[in-house]
Design a protein around this motif. Structure first.
Motif, PDB file in Angstrom:
ATOM      1  N   ARG A 783       0.854  -1.193   0.000  1.00 46.36           N
ATOM      2  CA  ARG A 783       0.000   0.000   0.000  1.00 46.36           C
ATOM      3  C   ARG A 783       0.884   1.235   0.000  1.00 46.36           C
ATOM      4  NH1 ARG A 783      -5.078   0.876   1.605  1.00 46.36           N
ATOM      5  NH2 ARG A 783      -4.267   2.721   2.606  1.00 46.36           N
ATOM      6  N   SER A 784       0.500   2.196  -0.753  1.00 40.86           N
ATOM      7  CA  SER A 784       1.232   3.450  -0.750  1.00 40.86           C
ATOM      8  C   SER A 784       0.343   4.612  -0.367  1.00 40.86           C
ATOM      9  CB  SER A 784       1.841   3.715  -2.133  1.00 40.86           C
ATOM     10  OG  SER A 784       0.810   3.799  -3.100  1.00 40.86           O
ATOM     11  N   GLN A 812     -12.288   1.455   3.092  1.00 37.30           N
ATOM     12  CA  GLN A 812     -12.614   2.648   3.870  1.00 37.30           C
ATOM     13  C   GLN A 812     -14.018   3.112   3.539  1.00 37.30           C
ATOM     14  OE1 GLN A 812      -9.750   5.754   3.207  1.00 37.30           O
ATOM     15  NE2 GLN A 812      -8.008   4.380   3.389  1.00 37.30           N
ATOM     16  N   VAL A 813     -14.617   3.773   4.496  1.00 34.71           N
ATOM     17  CA  VAL A 813     -15.886   4.426   4.226  1.00 34.71           C
ATOM     18  C   VAL A 813     -15.670   5.500   3.173  1.00 34.71           C
ATOM     19  CG1 VAL A 813     -15.697   6.247   5.980  1.00 34.71           C
ATOM     20  CG2 VAL A 813     -17.950   5.364   5.348  1.00 34.71           C
ATOM     21  N   PRO A 862     -12.789  -0.416  -1.606  1.00 38.51           N
ATOM     22  CA  PRO A 862     -11.349  -0.645  -1.517  1.00 38.51           C
ATOM     23  C   PRO A 862     -10.631   0.706  -1.409  1.00 38.51           C
ATOM     24  CG  PRO A 862     -12.310  -2.011  -3.234  1.00 38.51           C
ATOM     25  CD  PRO A 862     -13.394  -1.081  -2.774  1.00 38.51           C
ATOM     26  N   SER A 863      -9.593   0.758  -0.634  1.00 30.87           N
ATOM     27  CA  SER A 863      -8.975   2.035  -0.280  1.00 30.87           C
ATOM     28  C   SER A 863      -8.586   2.869  -1.491  1.00 30.87           C
ATOM     29  CB  SER A 863      -7.741   1.789   0.594  1.00 30.87           C
ATOM     30  OG  SER A 863      -8.126   1.196   1.816  1.00 30.87           O
ATOM     31  N   GLY A 869     -12.564  12.618  -5.138  1.00 35.62           N
ATOM     32  CA  GLY A 869     -12.362  12.882  -6.549  1.00 35.62           C
ATOM     33  C   GLY A 869     -12.481  11.654  -7.421  1.00 35.62           C
ATOM     34  N   THR A 870     -12.516  10.457  -6.813  1.00 32.77           N
ATOM     35  CA  THR A 870     -12.625   9.219  -7.583  1.00 32.77           C
ATOM     36  C   THR A 870     -14.029   9.077  -8.179  1.00 32.77           C
ATOM     37  OG1 THR A 870     -11.039   8.159  -6.094  1.00 32.77           O
ATOM     38  CG2 THR A 870     -12.366   6.715  -7.503  1.00 32.77           C
ATOM     39  N   ASP A 871     -14.096   8.701  -9.427  1.00 38.25           N
ATOM     40  CA  ASP A 871     -15.373   8.478 -10.108  1.00 38.25           C
ATOM     41  C   ASP A 871     -15.817   7.032  -9.930  1.00 38.25           C
ATOM     42  OD1 ASP A 871     -15.457  11.084 -11.081  1.00 38.25           O
ATOM     43  OD2 ASP A 871     -14.332  10.553 -12.893  1.00 38.25           O
ATOM     44  N   VAL A 872     -17.090   6.840  -9.638  1.00 31.24           N
ATOM     45  CA  VAL A 872     -17.693   5.517  -9.527  1.00 31.24           C
ATOM     46  C   VAL A 872     -19.093   5.581 -10.145  1.00 31.24           C
ATOM     47  CG1 VAL A 872     -16.390   4.825  -7.479  1.00 31.24           C
ATOM     48  CG2 VAL A 872     -18.575   6.021  -7.210  1.00 31.24           C
ATOM     49  N   GLU A 873     -19.778   4.447 -10.168  1.00 34.49           N
ATOM     50  CA  GLU A 873     -21.144   4.381 -10.663  1.00 34.49           C
ATOM     51  C   GLU A 873     -21.990   3.549  -9.706  1.00 34.49           C
ATOM     52  OE1 GLU A 873     -20.312   4.635 -15.495  1.00 34.49           O
ATOM     53  OE2 GLU A 873     -20.771   2.697 -14.556  1.00 34.49           O
TER      54      GLU A 873
END
Length: 892
Positions: A783-784, A812-813, A862-863, A869-873
């Motif tokens: 992990r970084s 993570q939440v 997942p972390s 800023g991460t895009d999801v659907e």
């Protein structure tokens, strides 16, 4: 299956009931290393004559409650590993198809796909009518619009599975004692001491009541009122059908046939034959189907509820009469008696869907019994009134394997677990029930209602409308009625969801409240949004009497509270602290605010809602003899005055200095509001300036009136739970049971700031081990990235919405907002990477944030996907909604 004829004098654990639940539990306990396990049953084994004997054993894995799908998925895998007495695999993985006869049901089947994706059920598919008949050629495709197909669904014979499970448990040391009726459980000093059977007494310190439809009778002898209701449904098998002649099977050489026939008679020739094609469910008509060789089995819930009185249930007759079946009532097959399906008899509906059955004689038919609970979920776990007493009831063949794996882990290691980690069973916990739910009047009516709706299309926000309502009233109930409150029932309490008296607020706020015209708009009112915005801008008053409240008193109360809680609980009188309670595995058992009200006296507050009694049971179970734990939920009325003008309102009815210096955040004082004594806490779940006010219940209505009258010039408004859910989620406040529960640690939930690892508390060892493991993984280069950090000031202001920056976690939440500011979704739908096919997680809770101007959803990802800023659907009602992970809280 070699059982014993004699009752042993002693055992560590006695399981009463050798049906699919008892056999699964014995299997799991012995697999965990227990050897001194005794299982007793009133009938022969493995064909005991209970529900497991007559059940057709169909296994549809997908359900809206996550627990049921997880239990079923585990059960399917377990049964697939079992070898039946004939040397064949016990599980028949033939697939399962649910068909739709209406557009509403097709939308429901789309939700099936989404729930299957959310819960990890393999390869869920929507089928066209033609694709359905490819699998099931006897179905009339002109009668259906399509189907939901789950390839890993199937069937397991309860008798075959019981035999296989029991054989393996006996190889590991368990004893099974048939033909032995349990008459009582001896209890001394609120602890189990022995099980009394008709053939002798077994000394023990732990007993599990796994008697399903008979569970209530044994519980009553112990003054434990289990709301387990026996209900009847119909099952029948046709004569041989010419269309299926190639599937004819002679099962009489099966090793279990003679035993089965002795109990079930001629129908054993059909029941013991597994299906050779997918199982089928026609939920629009509350019916299901499976093949028995060249015969079709037809199950019907399509009739009025039939609820036998538990006191009149017989046992299993030594001459072979089954206590779990009643005579078939032809009227319920040939006449439309179901209150929601009055226009078509079950037999007619069946003949339409499977024309090959039309005119066929029904050779074997009976009314079989199973058990229902008030929320349709299992009744399992340790009974708080009696140390060593466990129950496992209202559990079907489909779920028994997973449920008993979880309970065996609970009994042995303190934490319910399945093979891939902990499972939250708060909605299944026997201690979730309130006192009124133990009455037969309540259990009978609600059990019947659960039967009525079992195949209906039910909205997740649906509440009982007529049956067993108006049981518990807060002191402000009549005032709520005067304000035209929309009342919903929760744990028996009548609670406002919104107030029609606030309709004029729509003129001011209506343009900020998007319409909802789909599934998400059912059981919703724009008044929820108007009330939420009014609280943000002015001031509101909310009835929170139903929140669970405990008082901990005693000379060692301080030490006990510290052991319960993850935070540093070295409090002065008047201090208030947000903290968590963890279980032994480090999962979040509850989040609470703790107030030290006096020397040796603490007030614990939590938002458990319908499962809040689990928290009370947990605290009492952990408490030493020197500490008294009082449930003061009903004895204290509670309300919160909150919003920018809250100080102005309360200053009109009290002489207490409410300034920041005199009454800081997270402190408490006792004073009078006019003539009413109150304990006031400077906290607010809405996230605005506010005070929670607690007073003895008899003062509650008057206190409410005092505050409303004082706030008139500031346009104070009462607001309901709908507004509160919106207010709390856009502030990043967790709701236990939804976006916070035992499957996640405080660090995964972003609540590491509420954990002080320098103190000693339940679950600390597990958290420390997990922390060291993930830190080691990070040091090893796996992990970084690290969780987001926040200052102490931010943590105090946002109520705990951020993670401890010293902790690494694999998941993570994550706070999401939908990119479409007018869209709204509901809970329990899968989350994907953009364009991805494998779900990353699911939506734990979702509400529109009217101040944030977007629908807010909380999930665990997942972390690497949880970074802002991460895009999801999110897949909801067949449509993928673009969403973005946000920094929280959304509203400062």
């Amino acid at each position: 299956m070699e059982t014993t004829d004699s009752v042993p004098n002693q055992a560590d654990t006695v399981i009463v009931g050798a049906g699919i639940v008892g056999c699964n539990l014995a299997y799991q306990l012995t697999q965990l290393g227990r050897e001194d396990v005794v299982v007793v049953d009133q009938g022969p084994m493995p064909t005991t004559g209970g529900s497991s004997t007559h059940a057709p054993g169909i296994m549809f894995q997908t359900a809206e409650p996550k627990e049921l799908s997880q239990f079923a998925d585990y059960s399917r895998k377990l049964y697939s590993e079992l070898e039946g007495a004939d040397g064949q695999q016990a599980y028949n993985e033939v697939g399962g198809i649910e068909v739709a006869r209406s557009e509403e049901r097709m939308a429901f089947l789309q939700r099936r796909v989404e729930h299957a994706n959310a819960w990890g059920i393999e390869d869920p598919q929507l089928l066209s009518p033609e694709e359905v008949t490819d699998h099931l050629p006897l179905v009339d495709e002109s009668r259906i619009l399509g189907g939901y197909y789950s390839p890993t669904d199937g069937q397991v014979s309860g008798v075959v599975a019981c035999d296989a499970l029991a054989r393996e448990a006996m190889e590991r040391g368990a004893e099974f004692v048939p033909h032995t009726r349990t008459e009582d459980v001896e209890v001394e000093d609120a602890s189990v001491r022995a099980v009394v059977t008709e053939n002798g007494t077994i000394d023990c310190e732990e007993v599990v009541v796994a008697t399903n439809i008979w569970a209530r009778q044994l519980g009553e002898k112990l003054d434990v009122h289990l709301p387990v209701t026996p209900v009847e449904h119909q099952y029948t098998m046709t004569e041989s059908l010419s269309e299926m002649e190639d599937s004819a099977v002679d099962i009489t050489d099966h090793p279990l046939f003679e035993n089965y026939e002795n109990v079930s008679g001629e129908k054993a020739k059909r029941l013991l034959v597994g299906p050779d094609r997918p199982i089928l469910r026609d939920q629009d008509n509350a019916m299901y189907y499976r093949t028995h060789g060249d015969s079709y089995g037809i199950g019907s819930y399509n009739h009025e509820p039939i609820v036998p009185d538990p006191k009149e249930l017989g046992g299993n007759d030594p001459d072979g009469e089954q206590g779990s079946i009643h005579e078939f009532t032809d009227v319920h097959m040939d006449t439309a008696t179901h209150p929601d399906r009055p226009h078509k008899a079950p037999r007619r509906a069946s003949d339409e869907l499977v024309p090959a059955t039309e005119g066929a004689e029904l050779e074997h038919k009976y009314n079989g019994m199973f058990a229902e609970s008030p929320n349709g979920l299992p009744v399992m776990g340790p009974v708080r009134k009696c140390e060593g007493l466990w129950t496992a009831a209202a559990i079907w063949v489909t779920h028994a394997g997973g449920a008993m794996k979880a309970m065996a882990e609970w009994m042995e290691n303190g934490v319910p677990r399945l093979e891939d980690g902990p499972i939250d069973v708060s909605q299944c916990n026997v201690n979730r029930f309130d006192e009124h739910e133990g009455s037969w009047d309540f259990a009978r009516d609600i059990g019947a209602e659960e039967y009525r709706i079992v195949y209906n299309i039910m909205h997740p926000k649906w509440v009982w409308e007529d049956m067993q309502r108006d049981i518990r009233r807060t002191p402000m109930y009549h005032t709520h009625r005067e304000h035209d409150a929309e009342m919903w029932a929760s744990a028996g309490w009548e609670e406002p969801q919104w107030f029609e008296s606030n309709a004029d607020l729509l003129e001011e706020y209506g343009d900020r409240i998007p319409d909802r015209d789909g599934w998400e708009g059912v059981y919703w009112s724009p008044l929820e949004g108007a009330e939420a915005l009014h609280v943000r801008n002015k001031v509101g008053l909310h009835d929170m009497t139903s929140f669970n409240k405990m008082e901990v008193v005693g000379s060692e109360a301080g030490e006990f509270v510290q052991r319960l809680c993850t935070n540093d609980m070295d409090l002065d009188v008047g201090d208030v602290r947000y903290t968590l309670m963890c279980n032994e595995g480090g999962g979040v058992r509850a989040d609470i605010t703790v107030t030290r009200t006096d020397e040796g006296r603490y007030l614990l507050l939590t938002t458990g809602r319908e499962v809040g009694n689990n928290h009370v049971a947990w605290v009492r179970h952990q408490s030493p003899d020197s500490v008294v734990v009082n449930d003061v939920t009903s004895s204290l009325a509670a309300m919160v005055c909150t919003g920018p003008d809250a100080r102005n309102v309360l200053s009109k009815v009290t002489d207490v200095d409410l300034s920041d210096d005199a009454f800081p955040f997270f402190t408490s004082q006792q004073f009078f509001v006019k003539n009413v004594p109150v304990t006031a806490l400077r906290v607010s779940y809405a996230g605005e300036l506010g005070w929670e006010l607690y007073t003895p219940s008899e003062y509650g209505e008057r206190l409410w009136e005092h505050v409303l009258d004082a706030g008139a010039e500031y346009d104070i408004r009462p607001y309901g739970n709908g507004a509160l859910d919106s207010l709390r989620i856009e502030k990043g406040f967790r709701l236990w049971g939804e976006d916070l529960h035992t499957e996640h640690t405080p660090f995964e939930a972003g609540l590491g700031w509420a954990v002080d690892m320098d103190t000693e508390f339940i679950g600390k060892a597990a958290l420390q081990a997990a922390r060291e493991e993930t830190a080691a993984a990070a040091d090893g280069g796996e992990r970084s990235d690290g969780p987001r950090a926040s200052s102490d000031e931010q943590r105090a202001s946002d109520g705990g919405a951020r993670a401890d920056d010293s902790v690494y976690t694999d998941q993570q939440v994550a706070c999401l907002t939908l990119d479409d500011g007018d869209a709204t979704i509901l809970d329990d739908r899968p989350v994907f990477a953009p364009g991805g096919d494998e779900s990353l997680g699911y939506v734990h809770s979702a509400e529109y944030g009217y101040t944030a101007g977007a629908c807010v959803a909380y999930t665990y990802l997942p972390s690497e996907y949880a970074e802002p800023g991460t895009d999801v659907e999110v897949l909801f009602e067949g449509e993928r909604y673009a969403a973005t992970v946000r920094e929280e809280p959304l509203v400062a």
